[in-house]
Scaffold this motif. Sequence first.
Motif, PDB file in Angstrom:
ATOM      1  N   ALA A   1      33.685  43.417  41.770  1.00 51.75           N
ATOM      2  CA  ALA A   1      32.578  43.382  40.805  1.00 51.75           C
ATOM      3  C   ALA A   1      32.921  44.204  39.570  1.00 51.75           C
ATOM      4  CB  ALA A   1      31.307  43.910  41.468  1.00 51.75           C
ATOM      5  N   LYS A   2      33.504  45.380  39.807  1.00 49.89           N
ATOM      6  CA  LYS A   2      33.865  46.241  38.673  1.00 49.89           C
ATOM      7  C   LYS A   2      34.953  45.579  37.824  1.00 49.89           C
ATOM      8  CE  LYS A   2      33.189  50.748  40.406  1.00 49.89           C
ATOM      9  NZ  LYS A   2      33.978  51.703  41.185  1.00 49.89           N
ATOM     10  N   ASP A   3      35.949  45.030  38.541  1.00 48.84           N
ATOM     11  CA  ASP A   3      37.061  44.379  37.822  1.00 48.84           C
ATOM     12  C   ASP A   3      36.549  43.239  36.951  1.00 48.84           C
ATOM     13  OD1 ASP A   3      39.073  45.991  38.614  1.00 48.84           O
ATOM     14  OD2 ASP A   3      39.765  44.721  40.279  1.00 48.84           O
TER      15      ASP A   3
ATOM     16  N   ALA B   1      44.015  36.242  34.672  1.00 52.48           N
ATOM     17  CA  ALA B   1      45.198  35.802  35.415  1.00 52.48           C
ATOM     18  C   ALA B   1      45.728  36.952  36.274  1.00 52.48           C
ATOM     19  CB  ALA B   1      46.263  35.308  34.441  1.00 52.48           C
ATOM     20  N   ASP B   2      45.720  38.177  35.693  1.00 52.01           N
ATOM     21  CA  ASP B   2      46.183  39.349  36.467  1.00 52.01           C
ATOM     22  C   ASP B   2      45.277  39.574  37.671  1.00 52.01           C
ATOM     23  OD1 ASP B   2      48.132  39.661  34.630  1.00 52.01           O
ATOM     24  OD2 ASP B   2      47.092  41.225  33.466  1.00 52.01           O
ATOM     25  N   LEU B   3      43.991  39.348  37.434  1.00 53.86           N
ATOM     26  CA  LEU B   3      43.008  39.560  38.497  1.00 53.86           C
ATOM     27  C   LEU B   3      43.240  38.596  39.669  1.00 53.86           C
ATOM     28  CD1 LEU B   3      40.881  41.695  38.147  1.00 53.86           C
ATOM     29  CD2 LEU B   3      39.202  39.919  37.644  1.00 53.86           C
ATOM     30  N   LYS B   4      43.588  37.389  39.322  1.00 53.01           N
ATOM     31  CA  LYS B   4      43.858  36.390  40.365  1.00 53.01           C
ATOM     32  C   LYS B   4      45.014  36.853  41.240  1.00 53.01           C
ATOM     33  CE  LYS B   4      42.159  32.106  38.334  1.00 53.01           C
ATOM     34  NZ  LYS B   4      42.513  30.892  37.655  1.00 53.01           N
ATOM     35  N   VAL B   5      46.052  37.367  40.550  1.00 53.05           N
ATOM     36  CA  VAL B   5      47.217  37.838  41.319  1.00 53.05           C
ATOM     37  C   VAL B   5      46.805  39.007  42.214  1.00 53.05           C
ATOM     38  CG1 VAL B   5      49.521  38.856  41.142  1.00 53.05           C
ATOM     39  CG2 VAL B   5      48.800  37.071  39.539  1.00 53.05           C
ATOM     40  N   LYS B   6      46.001  39.915  41.626  1.00 54.77           N
ATOM     41  CA  LYS B   6      45.608  41.126  42.363  1.00 54.77           C
ATOM     42  C   LYS B   6      44.862  40.780  43.657  1.00 54.77           C
ATOM     43  CE  LYS B   6      42.807  45.298  41.956  1.00 54.77           C
ATOM     44  NZ  LYS B   6      41.987  46.136  41.082  1.00 54.77           N
ATOM     45  N   TYR B   7      43.986  39.773  43.624  1.00 52.71           N
ATOM     46  CA  TYR B   7      43.171  39.473  44.817  1.00 52.71           C
ATOM     47  C   TYR B   7      43.735  38.332  45.648  1.00 52.71           C
ATOM     48  CZ  TYR B   7      39.682  42.711  43.180  1.00 52.71           C
ATOM     49  OH  TYR B   7      39.051  43.858  42.802  1.00 52.71           O
ATOM     50  N   LEU B   8      44.210  37.266  44.972  1.00 51.12           N
ATOM     51  CA  LEU B   8      44.546  36.055  45.726  1.00 51.12           C
ATOM     52  C   LEU B   8      46.048  35.821  45.853  1.00 51.12           C
ATOM     53  CD1 LEU B   8      41.867  33.766  44.024  1.00 51.12           C
ATOM     54  CD2 LEU B   8      41.688  34.866  46.269  1.00 51.12           C
ATOM     55  N   GLY B   9      46.865  36.675  45.190  1.00 51.54           N
ATOM     56  CA  GLY B   9      48.319  36.505  45.229  1.00 51.54           C
ATOM     57  C   GLY B   9      48.863  36.744  46.645  1.00 51.54           C
TER      58      GLY B   9
ATOM     59  N   LEU C   1      35.989  34.191  40.600  1.00 56.52           N
ATOM     60  CA  LEU C   1      36.984  34.149  39.526  1.00 56.52           C
ATOM     61  C   LEU C   1      36.913  32.822  38.740  1.00 56.52           C
ATOM     62  CD1 LEU C   1      40.065  35.915  41.156  1.00 56.52           C
ATOM     63  CD2 LEU C   1      38.296  36.883  39.683  1.00 56.52           C
ATOM     64  N   ASN C   2      36.637  31.727  39.467  1.00 58.02           N
ATOM     65  CA  ASN C   2      36.503  30.434  38.763  1.00 58.02           C
ATOM     66  C   ASN C   2      35.315  30.451  37.814  1.00 58.02           C
ATOM     67  OD1 ASN C   2      38.708  29.346  39.919  1.00 58.02           O
ATOM     68  ND2 ASN C   2      37.632  28.111  41.438  1.00 58.02           N
ATOM     69  N   GLN C   3      34.256  31.073  38.271  1.00 52.13           N
ATOM     70  CA  GLN C   3      33.071  31.168  37.390  1.00 52.13           C
ATOM     71  C   GLN C   3      33.423  31.901  36.104  1.00 52.13           C
ATOM     72  OE1 GLN C   3      29.724  33.029  39.350  1.00 52.13           O
ATOM     73  NE2 GLN C   3      29.508  31.220  40.692  1.00 52.13           N
ATOM     74  N   LEU C   4      34.163  33.005  36.301  1.00 55.88           N
ATOM     75  CA  LEU C   4      34.553  33.795  35.141  1.00 55.88           C
ATOM     76  C   LEU C   4      35.420  32.947  34.187  1.00 55.88           C
ATOM     77  CD1 LEU C   4      34.303  36.632  33.986  1.00 55.88           C
ATOM     78  CD2 LEU C   4      36.430  37.238  35.155  1.00 55.88           C
ATOM     79  N   GLU C   5      36.301  32.185  34.796  1.00 50.20           N
ATOM     80  CA  GLU C   5      37.190  31.344  33.987  1.00 50.20           C
ATOM     81  C   GLU C   5      36.368  30.318  33.178  1.00 50.20           C
ATOM     82  OE1 GLU C   5      40.324  29.519  36.174  1.00 50.20           O
ATOM     83  OE2 GLU C   5      41.283  28.754  34.362  1.00 50.20           O
ATOM     84  N   ALA C   6      35.392  29.700  33.866  1.00 49.92           N
ATOM     85  CA  ALA C   6      34.544  28.714  33.185  1.00 49.92           C
ATOM     86  C   ALA C   6      33.797  29.372  32.030  1.00 49.92           C
ATOM     87  CB  ALA C   6      33.572  28.090  34.166  1.00 49.92           C
TER      88      ALA C   6
END
Length: 350
Positions: A13-15, A26-34, A72-77
Motif C-alpha cells: 500500500a505504501k509503495d 515496473a520496478d514495483l512489479k519486479v519487487k513483488y511478482l519477480g 498493480l494492474n489498476q495502478l497501470e490503468a
Amino acid sequence: MNEKINSMKEELAKDIENTHSMKELADLKVKYLGKKGLVTELTSNMKELSIEERKELGKLSNEIRTQVTDSLNQLEAKFQEEELQKKLEKDTIDISLPSEKIKRGSRHPFNRIIEDVEDFFVSMGYDVVDGPELETDENCFQRLNVPLGHPARDAQDTFYIDTEYLLRTQTSSVQARTMQENQDKTPIRMICPGKVYRRDDDATHSHQFGQVEGLVIDKNVSLADLKGTLELFAKKMLGENTKVRFRPSFFPFTEPSVEVDVSCFKCGGKGCPLCKQTGWIEVLGAGMVHPNVLRMGGYDPDIWTGFAFGTGLDRFAMFRYAIPDIRYLYTNDIRFLEQFDRKDEENEIK
Ligand code: DAH
C-alpha cells in the motif's frame, strides 16, 4: 505467516502511494511478482512443510499473487488514463481556425493548348490519333517524299538510334502511318498532337517540342478547304480578330505548299518587338498532299486529294502565357508550373 502477509500488504500500500510513473511501477512489479520477488518468497520454505501445509500455503500465495497483480494492474490503468488525458489536453483542436488550404496541381500549359486544339478539330469531325515517338526513317522521311540523301533532311538535325530508327523529327510521320493503316482506303480526317525531337537548344528551340499534324484525304478536297479550316483554327487559338495570311513555300510532302502567318495578337498588326515590326507571326506549314505521298500511302492521286498541316504547339503556349523561354515548358520547375493556377483558366485569352 499471516503476519508476514499483513506486513507485505502494508508495504505494498505504501509503495503504491509512492509510485508516480510507469518506470517506478515496473520496478514495483519486479519487487513483488519477480522470480525473487516478495510474493514468490512467501513459498520459499515449501519443502520443509507437510503436504497439508503446502496446499494451504499454495492456495494462500496464489490469492495474494492475484491481489497484488490486480492492484498493480489498476495502478497501470490509472497511469495510462492520466497519460491519455495529458495528451488530449495538449492536442486540443481549435475548430474555429480556418482550415489549411489543400494544394492542388494545375494543368500544364502545354496540355491546355493540346486540349484546345483537340476540342476544335473534334468539333470539325476529326479523329485524334497517336503515333510512336521512336519512328522509322521510312515513316518520318521516305514515305513523305524525302528519300535518303534529300537536302530537306538537313533542316531537321536528328537523333538517330541506328540507320533504321530515330526519334521522330516531325509528327508528319503519322500521316504516313495513318494512310498505310487505313486498309480500306476510306477518307481520312485526323489530327495528331505529340512530341518531336531535334538537335536544338536555345530560348526558342528545345531538343524536344510539340507539334500537331493534320491530314484530310477525300475526293475533291481543295486549297480553299485548307484555307477555311486554318483560318477558323487561328481564330479559335488566338482570338476572333486574328487575320491569316498564306505565303507560297516548299515542303517535300505537299504541292503546292504554304506557310501561314497570323496577325500579331499583341499589336493587332501595327508592328511591335514580338512580330519584329512586321505585324505578322509565322505559325504553320501546310499544303495539298503531294501525289507521291498519296501513292506511297496507297491512295490513287487521280481519285483522291488531300491537305495537310503541321504546327508547333509550344509557340501557342508561349504566346498565350507570355513564356519567354521554350525550355521552361520542359524542365518542370515547380516555381514555373505553380504560376498556372486553375482559377487563371477562366481568364485566359481564347
Ligand atoms: N513537318 C513540318 C515541319 O516540321 C511542318 C509541316 C509542313 C507539316 C507542311 C505538314 C505540312 O503537314 O503540310 O516543319
